[in-house]
Design an enzyme around this catalytic site. Structure first.
Site, PDB file in Angstrom:
ATOM      1  N   LYS A  83       0.126   9.800  -0.355  1.00  0.00           N
ATOM      2  CA  LYS A  83       0.068   8.475  -0.973  1.00  0.00           C
ATOM      3  C   LYS A  83       0.717   8.537  -2.352  1.00  0.00           C
ATOM      4  CE  LYS A  83      -3.590   5.024  -0.847  1.00  0.00           C
ATOM      5  NZ  LYS A  83      -5.036   4.863  -1.016  1.00  0.00           N
TER       6      LYS A  83
HETATM    7  C1  E4P Z   1      -6.171   1.621  -0.168  1.00  0.00           C
HETATM    8  O1  E4P Z   1      -5.656   2.628   0.284  1.00  0.00           O
HETATM    9  C2  E4P Z   1      -6.992   1.599  -1.378  1.00  0.00           C
HETATM   10  O2  E4P Z   1      -7.699   2.825  -1.477  1.00  0.00           O
HETATM   11  C3  E4P Z   1      -8.038   0.528  -1.369  1.00  0.00           C
HETATM   12  O3  E4P Z   1      -7.907  -0.349  -0.280  1.00  0.00           O
HETATM   13  C4  E4P Z   1      -8.258  -0.129  -2.684  1.00  0.00           C
HETATM   14  O4  E4P Z   1      -9.260  -1.100  -2.572  1.00  0.00           O
HETATM   15  P1  E4P Z   1      -9.996  -1.764  -3.825  1.00  0.00           P
HETATM   16  O5  E4P Z   1      -9.066  -2.769  -4.413  1.00  0.00           O
HETATM   17  O6  E4P Z   1     -11.215  -2.409  -3.231  1.00  0.00           O
HETATM   18  O7  E4P Z   1     -10.313  -0.659  -4.774  1.00  0.00           O
END
Ligand code: E4P
Length: 218
Positions: A83
């Site tokens: 990522k």
């Molecule tokens: C995606 O990979 C992220 O980890 C996640 O969906 C972020 O979500 P949030 O905005 O609720 O922190």
């Protein structure tokens, strides 16, 4: 549509993997702080619990370090998807990692144009953060629809991951708009399973049968 669990907590992954409803896991540096044991141990456990698709995020911010860190993360397991943040350095790292065959998940995407760029550079997954757009008064799902249309126009193979899911409604919207994946917090996945009318209906079925005096078939 694939469903991922958005969590670095092995116990949560274990429960959802046992239900058979998850196709992968996403983590991020914030979620890593909630892993329980050490983050390293948690990731090893998670890798042993799921068949594929574990997104692990780099912590570096310059492209050369991101490339090195991404290569090291990819060596942990074939299941790892690296990522990367969607910054200028992240794009350089994306190009290098995708050219060498490493799967990438481009995170913190908030616009269709960012999604266009990462697809051109060979991202495996693009992660538009719908909930965080909703938080600032925009309609997050519009971005999902736009990206779907752009990717279909040009036959980009990058998978659209509906990220920052806040509710079961988001999951339904992801499916209706043709997202390839939705990554959900544990409580949202739990809510997908449950419906009050299912519980009420099951109780009535069993009460009715019990009151009838009939013998079960088996
Ligand atoms: C995606 O990979 C992220 O980890 C996640 O969906 C972020 O979500 P949030 O905005 O609720 O922190």
């Amino acid at each position: 549509m694939h469903l991922y669990l958005d969590s670095a907590v092995p116990e949560e992954v274990e429960k959802m993997a046992a239900l058979g409803i998850i196709d992968g896991v996403t983590t991020n540096p914030t979620l890593a702080t909630k892993a329980g044991a050490t983050y390293k141990e948690a990731v090893q456990k998670i890798l042993s619990l799921v068949e594929d698709n574990v997104s692990l995020e780099v912590l570096s911010t310059d492209s050369q370090s991101m490339i090195r860190e991404g290569q090291d993360l990819a060596k942990l397991s074939d299941k790892v998807i690296v990522k990367l943040p969607t910054t200028a350095d992240g794009l350089k790292a994306l190009r290098a990692l995708s050219t060498s065959g490493i799967r990438t998940n481009m995170t913190l995407v908030f616009s269709a144009n960012q999604a266009l760029l990462v697809a051109k550079l060979g991202a495996y997954i693009v992660s538009p953060f719908v909930g965080r757009l909703d938080d600032i008064g925009q309609t997050g799902i519009d971005v999902i629809g736009e990206i779907r249309r752009i990717y279909d126009n040009y036959n980009f193979q990058t998978k659209i991951l509906f990220a920052s899911v806040r509710s079961p409604l988001h999951v339904k919207q992801a499916a209706l708009l043709g997202a390839d994946i939705a990554t959900c917090p544990y409580d949202v996945l739990e809510k997908l399973v449950k419906h009050p009318l299912t519980d009420v209906g099951l109780k009535k079925f069993l009460d009715d049968f019990g009151a009838s005096g009939q013998d079960p078939l088996v």
